[in-house]
Design a protein around this motif. Structure first.
Motif, PDB file in Angstrom:
ATOM      1  N   GLU A   7       0.821  -1.059   0.020  1.00  0.00           N
ATOM      2  CA  GLU A   7       0.068  -0.050  -0.018  1.00  0.00           C
ATOM      3  C   GLU A   7       0.882   1.208   0.189  1.00  0.00           C
ATOM      4  OE1 GLU A   7      -3.518   2.329   2.672  1.00  0.00           O
ATOM      5  OE2 GLU A   7      -2.903   0.000   3.127  1.00  0.00           O
ATOM      6  N   THR A   8       1.930   1.293   0.757  1.00  0.00           N
ATOM      7  CA  THR A   8       2.832   2.419   0.909  1.00  0.00           C
ATOM      8  C   THR A   8       3.748   2.545  -0.437  1.00  0.00           C
ATOM      9  OG1 THR A   8       3.309   1.963   3.089  1.00  0.00           O
ATOM     10  CG2 THR A   8       4.821   3.557   1.914  1.00  0.00           C
ATOM     11  N   ALA A   9       4.030   1.520  -1.020  1.00  0.00           N
ATOM     12  CA  ALA A   9       4.492   1.511  -2.162  1.00  0.00           C
ATOM     13  C   ALA A   9       3.666   2.113  -3.475  1.00  0.00           C
ATOM     14  CB  ALA A   9       5.118   0.080  -2.522  1.00  0.00           C
ATOM     15  N   ARG A  10       2.444   1.627  -3.258  1.00  0.00           N
ATOM     16  CA  ARG A  10       1.503   2.264  -4.244  1.00  0.00           C
ATOM     17  C   ARG A  10       1.407   3.791  -3.999  1.00  0.00           C
ATOM     18  NH1 ARG A  10      -1.047  -2.518  -3.707  1.00  0.00           N
ATOM     19  NH2 ARG A  10      -2.389  -1.813  -1.995  1.00  0.00           N
ATOM     20  N   GLU A  11       1.196   4.075  -2.859  1.00  0.00           N
ATOM     21  CA  GLU A  11       1.251   5.595  -2.549  1.00  0.00           C
ATOM     22  C   GLU A  11       2.270   6.541  -2.817  1.00  0.00           C
ATOM     23  OE1 GLU A  11       0.250   5.934   1.636  1.00  0.00           O
ATOM     24  OE2 GLU A  11      -1.734   4.986   1.352  1.00  0.00           O
ATOM     25  N   ILE A  12       3.337   5.760  -2.695  1.00  0.00           N
ATOM     26  CA  ILE A  12       4.716   6.718  -3.012  1.00  0.00           C
ATOM     27  C   ILE A  12       5.084   6.651  -4.133  1.00  0.00           C
ATOM     28  CG2 ILE A  12       6.569   4.937  -2.722  1.00  0.00           C
ATOM     29  CD1 ILE A  12       8.019   7.007  -0.973  1.00  0.00           C
ATOM     30  N   PHE A  13       4.893   5.637  -5.297  1.00  0.00           N
ATOM     31  CA  PHE A  13       5.243   5.618  -6.579  1.00  0.00           C
ATOM     32  C   PHE A  13       4.895   7.015  -7.361  1.00  0.00           C
ATOM     33  CE2 PHE A  13       5.105   4.301 -11.059  1.00  0.00           C
ATOM     34  CZ  PHE A  13       6.058   3.709 -11.158  1.00  0.00           C
ATOM     35  N   PRO A  14       3.654   7.491  -7.438  1.00  0.00           N
ATOM     36  CA  PRO A  14       3.721   8.783  -8.250  1.00  0.00           C
ATOM     37  C   PRO A  14       4.742   9.776  -7.930  1.00  0.00           C
ATOM     38  CG  PRO A  14       1.501   7.943  -7.652  1.00  0.00           C
ATOM     39  CD  PRO A  14       2.457   7.043  -6.487  1.00  0.00           C
ATOM     40  N   ALA A  15       5.072  10.037  -6.661  1.00  0.00           N
ATOM     41  CA  ALA A  15       6.164  10.964  -6.407  1.00  0.00           C
ATOM     42  C   ALA A  15       7.386  10.633  -6.690  1.00  0.00           C
ATOM     43  CB  ALA A  15       6.122  11.004  -4.772  1.00  0.00           C
ATOM     44  N   MET A  16       7.865   9.296  -6.535  1.00  0.00           N
ATOM     45  CA  MET A  16       8.811   8.648  -7.124  1.00  0.00           C
ATOM     46  C   MET A  16       9.273   8.778  -8.687  1.00  0.00           C
ATOM     47  SD  MET A  16      10.530   7.747  -4.486  1.00  0.00           S
ATOM     48  CE  MET A  16      11.830   7.099  -5.184  1.00  0.00           C
ATOM     49  N   TRP A  17       7.971   8.668  -9.445  1.00  0.00           N
ATOM     50  CA  TRP A  17       7.966   8.821 -10.841  1.00  0.00           C
ATOM     51  C   TRP A  17       8.312  10.241 -10.856  1.00  0.00           C
ATOM     52  CZ3 TRP A  17       8.351   5.731 -14.848  1.00  0.00           C
ATOM     53  CH2 TRP A  17       8.160   6.392 -16.124  1.00  0.00           C
ATOM     54  N   ASP A  18       7.477  11.248 -10.383  1.00  0.00           N
ATOM     55  CA  ASP A  18       7.923  12.526 -10.597  1.00  0.00           C
ATOM     56  C   ASP A  18       9.513  13.067 -10.248  1.00  0.00           C
ATOM     57  OD1 ASP A  18       5.165  13.131 -11.197  1.00  0.00           O
ATOM     58  OD2 ASP A  18       4.705  14.054  -9.034  1.00  0.00           O
ATOM     59  N   GLY A  19       9.918  12.142  -9.429  1.00  0.00           N
ATOM     60  CA  GLY A  19      11.442  12.479  -9.293  1.00  0.00           C
ATOM     61  C   GLY A  19      12.224  11.941 -10.303  1.00  0.00           C
ATOM     62  N   PHE A  20      11.629  10.814 -10.666  1.00  0.00           N
ATOM     63  CA  PHE A  20      12.543  10.023 -11.914  1.00  0.00           C
ATOM     64  C   PHE A  20      12.493  10.857 -13.086  1.00  0.00           C
ATOM     65  CE2 PHE A  20      12.278   6.789 -15.538  1.00  0.00           C
ATOM     66  CZ  PHE A  20      13.722   6.504 -15.283  1.00  0.00           C
ATOM     67  N   ILE A  21      11.303  11.640 -13.654  1.00  0.00           N
ATOM     68  CA  ILE A  21      11.462  12.532 -14.289  1.00  0.00           C
ATOM     69  C   ILE A  21      12.382  13.617 -14.367  1.00  0.00           C
ATOM     70  CG2 ILE A  21       9.829  14.266 -15.857  1.00  0.00           C
ATOM     71  CD1 ILE A  21       9.327  11.185 -16.263  1.00  0.00           C
ATOM     72  N   VAL A  22      12.570  14.202 -13.160  1.00  0.00           N
ATOM     73  CA  VAL A  22      13.518  15.205 -12.774  1.00  0.00           C
ATOM     74  C   VAL A  22      14.927  14.774 -13.076  1.00  0.00           C
ATOM     75  CG1 VAL A  22      14.583  16.605 -10.962  1.00  0.00           C
ATOM     76  CG2 VAL A  22      12.170  16.361 -11.261  1.00  0.00           C
TER      77      VAL A  22
END
Length: 223
Positions: A8-23
């Motif tokens: 559940e935490t992984a699903r919640e944090i993934f969008p932010a991590m993806w934004d960081g990956f784009i950066v």
């Protein structure tokens, strides 16, 4: 406080991590262009420029290459904020420092490629009385690029994996996003860092394999 893995935490944090990956990708593109173009300029200046200029540029690149990237990031960020323009973004400053740092490595790869060109190529260009821009544009640089492309690409891959260093000045890449989430929810470190590692692996491994194939192909070339 959660200490183990949570889907559940992984699903919640993934969008932010993806934004960081784009950066991370954006920084890599900007810094990569700086590293490729500045490194090429340095290599050419050291070859054809005035000896004093070549030695000075070489000494500067040697200093950059032999000092830690983290120290350079902090020093330039502090100096920029205090003495130049405090409104400059961490993204711009970090990308510039990262690009210049890796230009000191790409310049050496270019230099090695130039020095590997047979002397006969230089002599033939001289015998034909080609102007300097034609010598470099039509004879030297095409051969140098074939010899240096794989090495320079490997430096760009290494630079891509160094982008998280910029979290220290507030660039919101993946590590910063993981720490931000952890600070807000008191959990997510395991999930965030794991996702960051997997994203780095997913992006860099295929490129590394492609570069190895390119390197092998160029090694077999008799150009």
């Amino acid at each position: 406080m959660q200490t183990g893995w949570s889907n559940e935490t992984a699903r919640e944090i993934f969008p932010a991590m993806w934004d960081g990956f784009i950066v991370v990708l954006q920084v890599t593109v900007v810094a990569g262009l700086i590293a490729v173009l500045l490194g090429l300029l340095v290599a050419v200046v050291q070859r054809v420029g005035h000896p004093a200029v070549g030695r000075t540029v070489g000494a500067v690149m040697q200093f950059v290459r032999n000092t830690p990237l983290l120290v350079q990031v902090l020093l330039v960020w502090t100096a920029t904020s205090l003495y130049i323009n405090p409104d400059w973004s961490a993204f711009a400053v970090g990308s510039a420092v990262l690009g210049v740092h890796y230009a000191s490595y790409t310049a050496e790869s270019y230099r090695a490629g130039i020095e590997a060109i047979p002397v006969g190529q230089w002599e033939a260009a001289t015998a034909l009385s080609l102007p300097t821009h034609r010598v470099w544009g039509a004879v030297i640089l095409p051969q140098m690029m074939r010899r240096s492309t794989a090495a320079v690409a490997n430096w760009i891959i290494a630079m891509f994996k160094e982008v998280p260093t910029l979290f220290i000045i507030g660039v919101l890449e993946m590590i910063s996003q993981a720490q931000k989430y952890q600070g807000q929810h008191y959990t997510g470190a395991v999930e965030g860092y794991t996702i960051a590692g997997l994203l780095f692996l997913a992006a860099s491994y295929p490129v590394a394999v492609a570069m190895r194939r390119l390197e092998n192909r160029l090694a077999k070339s008799h150009y």
